[in-house]
Design a protein around this motif. Structure first.
Motif, short mmCIF file in Angstrom:
data_model
loop_
_atom_site.label_atom_id
_atom_site.label_comp_id
_atom_site.label_asym_id
_atom_site.label_seq_id
_atom_site.Cartn_x
_atom_site.Cartn_y
_atom_site.Cartn_z
N GLY A 154 -43.37 46.03 81.69
CA GLY A 154 -42.56 46.21 82.89
C GLY A 154 -41.21 45.54 82.78
O GLY A 154 -40.96 44.54 83.45
N VAL A 155 -40.35 46.06 81.93
CA VAL A 155 -39.02 45.51 81.69
C VAL A 155 -38.00 46.39 82.40
O VAL A 155 -38.02 47.61 82.28
CB VAL A 155 -38.71 45.45 80.19
N ASP A 156 -37.12 45.74 83.14
CA ASP A 156 -36.10 46.49 83.87
C ASP A 156 -34.82 46.69 83.06
O ASP A 156 -34.13 47.71 83.21
CB ASP A 156 -35.76 45.77 85.18
N TYR A 157 -34.48 45.72 82.22
CA TYR A 157 -33.26 45.81 81.42
C TYR A 157 -33.52 45.30 80.00
O TYR A 157 -34.26 44.33 79.81
CB TYR A 157 -32.14 44.97 82.06
N TRP A 158 -32.85 45.96 79.06
CA TRP A 158 -32.93 45.58 77.64
C TRP A 158 -31.53 45.30 77.10
O TRP A 158 -30.56 45.93 77.51
CB TRP A 158 -33.52 46.71 76.81
N GLY A 159 -31.47 44.36 76.15
CA GLY A 159 -30.25 44.19 75.39
C GLY A 159 -30.23 45.18 74.24
O GLY A 159 -31.17 45.96 74.04
N GLN A 160 -29.16 45.13 73.45
CA GLN A 160 -29.00 46.08 72.35
C GLN A 160 -29.72 45.63 71.08
O GLN A 160 -29.90 46.44 70.16
CB GLN A 160 -27.51 46.31 72.06
#
Length: 124
Positions: free
Chosen positions: A110-116
Motif C-alpha cells: 500500500g504505497v502512495d508515492y514512489w521515488g525514481q
C-alpha cells in the motif's frame, strides 16, 4: 501530492557502507510513513525498511536487520537508509516510498508515492 528524489547510491566493496537519502516535497511529509524497497535484476521489488511519521515505530526486513537503519528528519523532509556491512546480494535499485496509512499497509504494497530509484552495487 508528494514527490520523492533519492540520492546516495553507487558502487561499494563488500563490507562497506553507504547512506541513501530521499528528499520529499510537500507540506504533509511528516504525516506519511516513509520506507525503502529494493529490486534486484530478475526479482520482484521487496520491502527493506519503514519508519512511522512520528519515528517511534520502525520495521526492517530480516535480511537487513542489524546492518541497515532507517531514519527520518521531518524538519528537512528527508528519510535516510544507512547501510553497513554490505553484501553482494544487496545489489539492487533502491526505491523510496511514502504511504498515508501504516507500516503494515506499506509492507503489503500500500504505497502512495514512489521515488525514481537509485542504483546500489556491491562488488569487489
Amino acid at each position: 501530492q508528494v514527490q520523492l528524489v533519492e540520492s546516495g547510491g553507487g558502487l561499494v566493496q563488500p563490507g562497506g557502507s553507504l547512506r541513501l537519502s530521499c528528499a520529499a516535497s510537500g507540506r504533509t511529509f511528516s504525516r506519511y510513513v516513509m520506507g525503502w524497497f529494493r529490486q534486484a535484476p530478475g526479482k520482484e521489488r521487496e520491502f527493506v525498511a519503514a519508519r512511522s511519521w512520528s519515528g517511534v515505530s520502525t520495521n526492517h526486513a530480516d535480511s537487513v536487520k542489524g546492518r541497515f537503519t532507517i531514519s527520518r528528519d521531518n524538519a528537512k523532509n528527508t528519510v535516510y537508509l544507512q547501510m553497513n556491512s554490505l553484501k553482494p546480494e544487496d545489489t539492487a535499485v533502491y526505491y523510496c516510498a511514502a504511504a498515508a496509512s501504516s507500516i503494515a499497509a506499506m509492507i503489503s504494497g500500500g504505497v502512495d508515492y514512489w521515488g525514481q530509484g537509485t542504483q546500489v552495487t556491491v562488488s569487489s
